[in-house]
Enzyme design. Structure first.
Site, PDB file in Angstrom:
ATOM      1  N   ASP A 182       8.941  84.463 120.019  1.00 56.65           N
ATOM      2  CA  ASP A 182      10.275  85.016 120.166  1.00 56.65           C
ATOM      3  C   ASP A 182      11.064  84.481 121.318  1.00 56.65           C
ATOM      4  OD1 ASP A 182      12.536  87.030 119.625  1.00 56.65           O
ATOM      5  OD2 ASP A 182      12.405  87.250 121.941  1.00 56.65           O
ATOM      6  N   GLU A 266      11.559  82.000 114.710  1.00 58.01           N
ATOM      7  CA  GLU A 266      12.816  82.322 114.142  1.00 58.01           C
ATOM      8  C   GLU A 266      13.784  80.979 113.847  1.00 58.01           C
ATOM      9  OE1 GLU A 266      14.695  86.578 115.553  1.00 58.01           O
ATOM     10  OE2 GLU A 266      13.956  85.270 117.175  1.00 58.01           O
ATOM     11  N   ASP A 348      11.191  92.000 123.684  1.00 56.48           N
ATOM     12  CA  ASP A 348      10.842  90.359 123.030  1.00 56.48           C
ATOM     13  C   ASP A 348       9.333  90.718 122.587  1.00 56.48           C
ATOM     14  OD1 ASP A 348      13.130  89.566 124.215  1.00 56.48           O
ATOM     15  OD2 ASP A 348      12.393  89.212 126.182  1.00 56.48           O
TER      16      ASP A 348
END
Length: 401
Positions: A182, A266, A348
């Site tokens: 992340d 991501e 996170d």
């Protein structure tokens, strides 16, 4: 497997060689801008320009209009005009924007060779056409066939980029471990293992110094020696910031690709995030796009797999323990408790765990699975719909209910 890797080496030229380097990048910029202007003129006149004809045209006028270029490697203007042709080709293929004219001091570069036979290596030296032997900071690392030699300048330092074609065995992933990553601003990189890696944030560290030097530079008189000195100091500071950032990204991505065979990350909309005036500086100081780019090519070289999770997947709002979904979670909330199961989450770490689960589901990964057996060395994008309000866990993987 045939692979091309590029080694970028700093040069240590003497004063005469450095002057010749400046002429080379100047000639390359001049030829590029001339070809671009001529291409536009011919197109507006109803002609069909192409880079081969432009090279012949430039060679015809070179002895008359630009006689000083004759003292430089002949490949310098020729390769610059070829770059104009490639720029238009990419524009017509809708892969890049319309070609623009080059400015002095902005990404100065020049290709010095006209094929691998026009330059040679001898330990920590390289022989360049019409320049001679130039000392390098280190010897060429890769064993293979050097393809070209491109000169570039970064502030007051000169570099040579050497693409080398080599035969490598098919990459075999050595680590069966997987991880979700992340990316954030308060903490640059958070792993699903619970580790947090912070960025050195070189721009934030040197911001006041940069502002001071920029003000000093703006007060100098244009064309003066003091302005040239001020520009050199400012460029050196910009280069220092970029080098610190690149060093952090290279070391971090190398370590991650060596430790983990499967990496989930991501698909961030970096361009859209940069439109936020309050966050753009912090985002650019970390280098989200460059982090992903390095991660993908290094994973491919080591036989690993990078899974790019859809940007609309609610990784932060989904409970990694039960699959519960939180409707609203502003950026100021760094920790939260799931109302479904009562699990307390670090925002996170929870997001990284969810990204890891999606990556595992995408490649059907298990600890006993042969690492990289299927799709190794690839970067995969997985379409993930936003999670529903209620999710269930089946065999350790999320299934939408």
């Amino acid at each position: 497997m045939r692979t091309v890797l590029t080694h970028r080496i700093e040069l240590k030229p003497n004063k005469l060689q450095e002057a010749r380097f400046r002429q080379c990048v100047g000639a390359s910029r001049l030829a590029y801008n001339w070809a671009l202007a001529e291409w536009q003129r011919q197109f507006e006149a109803g002609e069909k320009p192409n880079e081969a004809a432009l090279r012949r045209q430039f060679n015809a006028i070179k002895p008359i209009e630009f006689p000083w270029i004759l003292d430089l490697p002949k490949a310098v203007p020729q390769q610059a005009i070829k770059n104009v042709g490639r720029a238009y080709q990419r524009f017509f293929q809708k892969k890049s924007k319309f070609p623009r004219f080059k400015r002095r001091g902005v990404q100065d570069s020049a290709r010095l060779d006209n094929g691998p036979e026009t330059f040679a290596f001898d330990g920590e030296r390289i022989r360049l056409p019409k320049i001679g032997w130039v000392t390098m900071r280190e010897a060429l690392r890769f064993d293979g066939k050097p393809l070209s030699a491109t000169l570039s300048r970064k502030a007051d330092r000169w570099f040579i980029a050497i693409p080398v074609e080599m035969e490598r065995p098919e990459p075999v992933c050595e680590s069966p471990a997987s991880v979700g990553i992340d990316l954030g601003i308060s903490t640059a990189i958070t792993l699903s293992t619970g580790e947090k890696i912070d960025s050195p944030k070189p721009l934030k560290k040197h911001l006041q110094r940069m502002k001071r030097r920029s003000r000093q530079h703006s007060r100098t008189q244009k064309g003066s020696a003091n302005r040239r000195k001020s520009a050199a100091r400012l460029a050196k500071l910009h280069a220092r910031i970029a080098q610190v950032r690149q060093d952090f990204l290279h070391k971090t991505t190398t370590e991650l690709t060596q430790r983990f065979g499967l990496i989930g990350i991501e698909d961030l909309n970096v361009k859209g995030m940069m439109a936020n005036d309050k966050l753009s500086r912090a985002i650019s100081d970390i280098g989200f796009y460059e982090f992903r780019r390095q991660l993908e090519y290094k994973a491919a070289l080591s036989g690993g797999t990078v899974v790019v999770v859809d940007r609309w997947f609610p990784s932060s709002k989904t409970c990694s323990a039960c699959g519960g979904y939180c409707e609203s979670m502003p950026l100021s909330v760094r920790e939260w408790t799931c109302i479904e199961c009562g699990a307390h989450h670090d925002r996170d770490i929870n997001a990284a765990l969810n990204i890891q689960r999606v990556a595992l589901a995408t490649v059907s990964w298990t600890g006993s699975h042969a690492c990289g057996e299927e799709g190794a060395g690839r970067s995969r994008k997985t379409p993930v719909k936003p999670a529903s309000l209620k999710q269930e866990i089946t065999h350790g993987l999320f299934v939408h209910g």
